[in-house]
Scaffold this motif. Structure first.
Motif, PDB file in Angstrom:
ATOM      1  N   UNK A 116      -2.290   2.183  14.702  1.00 36.36           N
ATOM      2  CA  UNK A 116      -1.000   2.335  14.015  1.00 36.36           C
ATOM      3  C   UNK A 116      -1.239   2.519  12.517  1.00 36.36           C
ATOM      4  N   UNK A 117      -0.866   3.673  12.024  1.00 32.26           N
ATOM      5  CA  UNK A 117      -1.132   3.993  10.615  1.00 32.26           C
ATOM      6  C   UNK A 117       0.184   4.241   9.895  1.00 32.26           C
ATOM      7  N   UNK A 118       0.113   4.282   8.561  1.00 33.53           N
ATOM      8  CA  UNK A 118       1.277   4.727   7.809  1.00 33.53           C
ATOM      9  C   UNK A 118       0.845   5.515   6.585  1.00 33.53           C
ATOM     10  N   UNK A 119       1.674   6.480   6.275  1.00 34.90           N
ATOM     11  CA  UNK A 119       1.479   7.281   5.063  1.00 34.90           C
ATOM     12  C   UNK A 119       2.442   6.704   4.029  1.00 34.90           C
ATOM     13  N   UNK A 120       1.926   6.410   2.833  1.00 36.67           N
ATOM     14  CA  UNK A 120       2.788   5.827   1.800  1.00 36.67           C
ATOM     15  C   UNK A 120       2.676   6.641   0.521  1.00 36.67           C
ATOM     16  N   UNK A 121       3.691   6.497  -0.333  1.00 37.62           N
ATOM     17  CA  UNK A 121       3.575   7.072  -1.682  1.00 37.62           C
ATOM     18  C   UNK A 121       3.721   5.935  -2.685  1.00 37.62           C
ATOM     19  N   UNK A 122       2.712   5.793  -3.522  1.00 34.95           N
ATOM     20  CA  UNK A 122       2.741   4.675  -4.472  1.00 34.95           C
ATOM     21  C   UNK A 122       3.546   5.042  -5.716  1.00 34.95           C
ATOM     22  N   UNK A 123       3.617   4.116  -6.647  1.00 32.49           N
ATOM     23  CA  UNK A 123       4.492   4.325  -7.798  1.00 32.49           C
ATOM     24  C   UNK A 123       3.874   5.203  -8.878  1.00 32.49           C
ATOM     25  N   UNK A 124       2.637   5.656  -8.627  1.00 34.65           N
ATOM     26  CA  UNK A 124       2.076   6.723  -9.470  1.00 34.65           C
ATOM     27  C   UNK A 124       2.236   8.074  -8.794  1.00 34.65           C
ATOM     28  N   UNK A 125       2.890   8.079  -7.629  1.00 37.18           N
ATOM     29  CA  UNK A 125       3.090   9.361  -6.936  1.00 37.18           C
ATOM     30  C   UNK A 125       1.963   9.726  -5.991  1.00 37.18           C
ATOM     31  N   UNK A 126       0.943   8.857  -5.894  1.00 41.30           N
ATOM     32  CA  UNK A 126      -0.198   9.167  -5.019  1.00 41.30           C
ATOM     33  C   UNK A 126       0.126   8.820  -3.566  1.00 41.30           C
ATOM     34  N   UNK A 127      -0.426   9.628  -2.648  1.00 41.27           N
ATOM     35  CA  UNK A 127      -0.218   9.376  -1.214  1.00 41.27           C
ATOM     36  C   UNK A 127      -1.434   8.651  -0.632  1.00 41.27           C
ATOM     37  N   UNK A 128      -1.182   7.684   0.247  1.00 39.68           N
ATOM     38  CA  UNK A 128      -2.246   6.912   0.890  1.00 39.68           C
ATOM     39  C   UNK A 128      -2.009   6.882   2.395  1.00 39.68           C
ATOM     40  N   UNK A 129      -3.087   6.733   3.145  1.00 40.26           N
ATOM     41  CA  UNK A 129      -2.957   6.527   4.588  1.00 40.26           C
ATOM     42  C   UNK A 129      -3.581   5.171   4.899  1.00 40.26           C
ATOM     43  N   UNK A 130      -2.755   4.241   5.382  1.00 37.75           N
ATOM     44  CA  UNK A 130      -3.162   2.843   5.565  1.00 37.75           C
ATOM     45  C   UNK A 130      -2.995   2.438   7.028  1.00 37.75           C
ATOM     46  N   UNK A 131      -3.767   1.434   7.425  1.00 41.12           N
ATOM     47  CA  UNK A 131      -3.500   0.778   8.706  1.00 41.12           C
ATOM     48  C   UNK A 131      -2.241  -0.073   8.527  1.00 41.12           C
ATOM     49  N   UNK A 132      -1.349  -0.013   9.502  1.00 40.73           N
ATOM     50  CA  UNK A 132      -0.085  -0.755   9.405  1.00 40.73           C
ATOM     51  C   UNK A 132      -0.300  -2.176   9.922  1.00 40.73           C
TER      52      UNK A 132
END
Ligand code: FES
Ligand SMILES: [Fe+2]
Lengths: 444, 178
Positions: free
Chosen positions: A69-85
């Motif tokens: 189970x993963x998630x794609x996030x956008x941080x407050x600098x605008x960068x995208x990350x792919x994390x384990x949920x």
């Protein structure tokens, strides 16, 4: 090896794939399914989502990669990350809605540990309780884990759960043209998802979906009823003096081309299992809407570049092992295998920035007719795939035949092409050979 | 935006119109009859329920106010409905074989608005069991109808269907209207 008691040796796996056929076990054996997840989906580059799914800081969007189970996030600098949920405290799932905005921090619902959108631990309530323990706020074990590798190709995000391997662009190779087309065909040079995707569960093995996509010998047979109905309605409308919507033509083609008319579209097998389909479907119809669109493209890119973009002969790109893109229809589908006989699909529609409304409407018509949950087209595909799964679970035969034009592939450098005018089963053979290479660790 | 969609969007979804018992009964009878037509597969009667510009609409999202220009689960005018009937009845429509059965219950009928010309906006709830391939699956949700009053009785200018599980996932395809 994730709980596999019975394992398959590489020699046994290799024996499931012959030059012109594949063994049914590849579609129905649950140990092989676990191995597929481990050796293909949790190793290769798998599609996560488009950057426009997480438009704003704090946005997240869930995705499955293999069994993870993963998630794609956008941080407050605008960068995208792919994390384990997964929360690093006691393991709770962090985000449970399919998508949303977490605000400044992701707050775990269990004990309120707070995380930044890049997965780093921000703080813990009553943190004094950890004084003198092995926990530190920046300790590696206390951060939300990131996908081993994440990368995007022009805004289309992928992740690989293997620490090492070839880069995304090398993996995509020439098949990346599918993404280029999805972007470059926009006069505004950008593309974005429209609304939510449709989620359809295929009651069949994930490979059956991929094998269907470039299967030229199926449309005239599978979709005959819809083709005939659409042709009749078109005829009735014309009789009444109305011009049927162009999208109806996507359906009546099934009847117009019959079973054998689909051989004029060529298929190409690419390294790493990707396949493309050339020709077909509204690449460049001659109607007022298309002509207005072409004019927009000229204005945006200049005639030469616009012609170069519109001249690309590509209807369909299959990106192994996880997706299908149809750029002229602004559509993308990605699959998330659940078990040997269940596959979740996400079906996305894209809007081309600054394209005339009529072009959007036409593609939307296709999206509706072919892939909505009420589709009269995919209904018959889904049912056939379920029937194939059913048959392959039986002992009524061991092999799946891919003999059509077998032995007659045209080799062109790294590419493998179907012979002209054929409805070759080359794409199925090609993908199974790549499957064997992944599964036996031959790279791929 | 179509005229009926505009009317629906402008109507207060919690309003209760003060209508006579006759009107209430006539509207209820119409909704029950529509359900029966669908359950009994009386396709000519189905097409005759709609105005010439009528639409059957199942939005993909709750916040949609129009079916035009956005992805929908259903967005069908008479031409599309005719195509669906022809296709589902074609002998090669193999995913429809053996043919399904539907069974509706429509209830909680509240007339939201009655215009001076007799046009109606009505909301209701439905439950529908579908039997297909020897299994039953269930659907439930909310209807909102924009009905035009004509010499031939009420006609549907717009039927909005909000499924409780509109986001899916869908285990298989909806081939008939609900
Ligand atoms: S499990 Fe997440 S804070 Fe405890
Ligand atoms: Fe198909």
């Amino acid at each position: 090896m994730m709980g596999c008691v019975v394992t398959w040796t590489n020699a046994e796996i290799a024996a499931l794939v012959e030059p012109d056929r594949a063994h049914r076990k590849a579609y129905v054996d649950s140990d092989l399914f676990d191995l597929e997840m481990e050796r293909i989906f949790e190793r290769a580059w798998v599609y996560v989502g488009h950057e426009s799914q997480v438009r704003n800081p704090g946005d997240y969007y869930l995705a499955r990669i293999g069994r993870q189970p993963m998630m794609m996030t956008r941080d407050h600098n605008g960068e995208i990350h792919v994390l384990y949920n997964r929360c690093p405290h006691r393991g709770a799932q962090l985000c449970s809605a399919r998508q949303g905005n977490a605000g400044r921090r992701i707050r775990c619902s269990y004990h309120a540990w707070m995380f930044n959108l890049d997965g780093s631990l921000d703080n813990i309530p009553a943190i004094g309780g950890y004084d003198g323990t092995a926990l530190t706020i920046d300790g590696e074990d206390f951060q939300v884990q990131k996908a081993e590798r994440a990368a995007d190709y022009r805004g289309f995000w992928f992740a690989s759960l293997a620490e090492e391997g070839i880069g995304l662009e090398e993996h995509l190779g020439e098949a990346r043209t599918g993404f280029d087309q999805l972007i470059d065909r926009a006069p505004g040079g950008e593309t974005e998802v429209v609304g939510e995707c449709f989620h359809m569960v295929q009651q069949s093995n994930w490979k059956i979906f991929l094998e269907n996509q470039l299967d030229a010998s199926h449309p005239g047979a599978t979709h005959e009823s819809t083709g005939v109905a659409a042709m009749t309605v078109e005829r009735d409308m014309r009789k009444a003096g109305d011009e049927p919507p162009m999208a109806y033509g996507f359906l009546s083609d099934f009847a117009r081309l019959g079973i054998e008319g689909w051989g004029k579209f060529g298929t190409v097998g690419h390294p790493h299992g990707h396949c493309t389909l050339e020709g077909y479907m509204g690449l460049r119809p001659d109607d007022p809407d298309t002509n207005e669109y072409v004019k927009c493209m000229y204005d945006a890119y200049g005639e030469e570049r616009a012609e170069e973009i519109l001249g690309v002969n590509l209807h369909h790109s299959l990106i192994y092992p996880c997706m299908s893109i149809q750029p002229p229809l602004q559509q993308l589908r990605t699959i998330r295998p659940i078990s040997t006989d269940r596959t979740m699909s996400e079906i996305w529609h894209f809007r081309l920035k600054d394209a005339p409304e009529a072009i959007y409407q036409r593609a939307l018509g296709y999206y509706y007719l072919v892939n909505s949950p009420s589709t009269m087209v995919n209904a018959d595909d889904l049912f056939n795939w379920w029937k194939v799964q059913h048959g392959l679970e039986s002992q009524g035969g061991d092999w799946v035949s891919f003999h059509r034009n077998a032995g007659f592939d045209v080799i062109d450098g790294a590419l493998r092409k179907s012979p002209d005018g054929s409805m070759s089963e080359m794409p199925m053979r090609h993908m199974m050979h790549v499957w064997r290479d992944y599964m036996t660790g031959e790279g791929a | 935006m179509g005229e009926a969609a505009e009317r629906l969007a402008a109507s207060d979804p919690f309003q209760i119109a003060e209508v006579g018992i006759e009107t209430q009964l006539a509207v209820e009878r119409f909704l029950h009859r529509q359900a029966e037509i669908l359950d009994e597969k009386q396709w000519d009667a189905w097409l005759a329920l709609f105005t010439g510009d009528g639409h059957y609409w199942m939005p993909a999202r709750e916040d949609q106010t129009d079916g035009e220009g956005v992805p929908n689960i259903f967005w069908e005018n008479l031409d599309m409905m005719e195509m669906r009937i022809r296709r589902n009845n074609h002998p090669q429509a193999h995913s429809q074989a053996p043919n399904n059965r539907l069974c509706h219950v429509v209830s909680n009928v509240i007339i939201e608005d009655e215009a001076a010309n007799g046009d109606i906006i009505v909301r209701s709830r439905f439950h529908c069991a579908e039997y297909l391939r020897y299994e039953v699956r269930n659907f439930t949700g909310k209807y909102r109808h924009v009905l035009n009053k004509t010499d031939g009785g009420y006609k549907i200018q717009l039927q909005r269907v909000d499924l409780v599980n509109r986001e899916g996932p869908y285990e298989y395809v909806l081939q008939w209207w609900l």
